[in-house]
Design an enzyme around this catalytic site. Structure first.
Site: not given
Ligand code: EPZ
Length: 415
Positions: A22-23, A92, A116, A122, A125, A304
């Protein structure tokens, strides 16, 4: 709403094919926007976040298809448009579109991303990296507008190795003529994957997977086909489930080389692990030993997998200690694990887990993706029946957790 129904205390025995990451795939899909042409991505997991990313890309004018785990994204006619709140709020990774939109159109507009609830998340960055490349930022309430007449190469220094900010910086810099250096970059395997993907399109990037990445940007890109690696977090989740259920699992397509710290911890808890060319073979018998671990940026133990390890610790022999260093609020499954009989004390970023055996079934609520998967793992080891609600969180990242575990002998079904 779907509920996962588990009858616990069956061992896991068999084979599970690990879905694509997924990531890994989400920034790659965002990266397809950089190329005025067609990108083919294979081994794409069929999960809600991927469907959501496809929806956003289509909204931006891309033509997308997804069949047999292969996504085809034609971004020839993509246009800049503000990503609607209803879409960006769902995950996200919508923030990952800012970099390629800025690179390609010199303008990107989105809402503050969803995802999530892990505490304050934030994007300072990400925005600092865009500023370093010459962009200006305007924020109005939840809306973020990033724009530039001209972008220039730069040296970007991250004070913390943020995964998403590193990915966004790479994606924007790939479209900026000249050499950009990223120092203090995140080293996660998904970043190496993104750099390899961009390389397959013709981009010139070195150092992916190290803390110093060099991008020779502005080169013309071409059509490409790229295969996504197996998901190391899904593989770790199933090993976490095996930890308490016991049995023997072959995880086909799991990349052991990306999971060293996780495999080390699982071994210390009593799991026998063998790395095979086709994946990871793991065996577990008896109660896991208690453990002491903390999470951190790669190559440290991944945040995770912290919830599923917490579930393992809940029935381990002895008291375990966990320190969560990445996210402020990533112990939300503790309250639900207690309903299954777990003894967990949370103090700020520390958790103390006294192993109890056996846990007992209950009705519990997944509140986030990995916390939900941890509840499933705990349910497998609990006496009696467990019902895990909140499937919409789990389906964001797991193609079909019930199918996979049922295939390996668990009594589990999505109802
Ligand atoms: C990625 O999130 C993953 N998401 C997360 O996976 C994962 O938990 C996380 O990296 C850490 O490994 C995707 O890849 C889509 P970060 P990301 O930026 O990029 C702070 C899952 O379950 N930070 O490395 O959002 C931040 O608040 C998910 O699959 C800033 O302060 O993670 C956090 O404390 C959840 N400012 C820390 O850095 C910023 O601008 C790590 O965040 C960015 C981040």
């Amino acid at each position: 709403m779907s509920v996962i129904h588990i009858r616990g205390r069956h061992g896991l025995n068999g084979e599970i094919r690990i879905q694509g990451s997924k990531n890994g795939v989400l920034p790659i899909m965002a990266g397809a926007l950089l190329h005025r042409g067609t990108t083919v991505i294979t081994n794409v997991p069929i999960i809600q976040d991927v469907l959501c990313m496809m929806g956003i890309l289509e909204y931006l004018g891309c033509h997308c298809t997804l069949e047999d785990h292969t996504a085809v994204i034609d971004a020839t006619y993509a246009e800049v448009a503000p990503v609607p709140c209803a879409m960006s709020g769902q995950m996200r990774s919508s923030v990952m579109l800012l970099g390629p939109m800025l690179g390609r159109f010199r303008l990107a507009v989105s809402r503050h991303p969803g995802g999530c609830c892990l505490g304050n998340r934030p994007v300072n960055l990400h925005l600092d990296a865009f500023r370093a490349l010459g962009a200006q930022i305007r924020t109005e309430g939840e809306q973020i507008c990033v724009f530039a007449n001209r972008l220039h190469p730069a040296t970007i220094r991250f004070p913390y190795p943020s995964v998403g900010a590193t990915e966004n910086a790479i994606l924007a810099a790939a479209a900026v003529s000249g050499a950009t250096r990223i120092l203090g970059a995140a080293r996660e395997p998904e970043i190496e994957m993104l750099c390899a993907f961009l390389g397959s399109m013709g981009a010139k990037i070195t150092g992916g997977g190290t803390s110093c990445i060099l991008i020779e940007g502005g080169v013309s890109l071409h059509d490409s086909t790229f295969e996504v690696n197996g998901d190391r977090i899904v593989a770790g989740t199933y090993l976490g489930a095996l930890l308490r259920s016991g049995g023997r699992l072959l995880l086909r397509g799991a990349a052991a080389s990306q999971m060293e710290e996780s495999l080390r911890l699982l071994s210390s808890m009593g799991m026998e692990i063998a790395v095979r060319p086709e994946g990871i073979l793991a065996k577990m018998s008896g109660r896991p030993c208690a453990c002491d671990f903390s999470t951190g940026p790669y190559p440290e133990f991944p945040t995770d997998l912290q919830p599923v390890m917490m579930a393992g610790c809940a029935s381990a022999d002895g008291e375990s200690r966990i320190r969560e260093n990445v996210f402020e609020k990533r112990f939300s499954c503790a309250e639900e694990l207690r309903k299954l009989g777990a003894s967990i004390i949370i103090e700020d970023r520390f958790a103390r887990v006294k192993g109890r055996h056996p846990l007992h079934g209950a009705r519990v609520q997944a509140k986030d993706l990995r916390g939900g998967a941890a509840l499933v793992a705990a349910g497998l080891a609990a006496e009696g029946e467990t019902f895990v609600e909140g499937y919409e969180h789990i389906s964001r990242g797991y193609e079909d957790i019930s199918r996979d575990l049922a295939q390996a002998g668990a009594e589990i079904a999505l109802e």
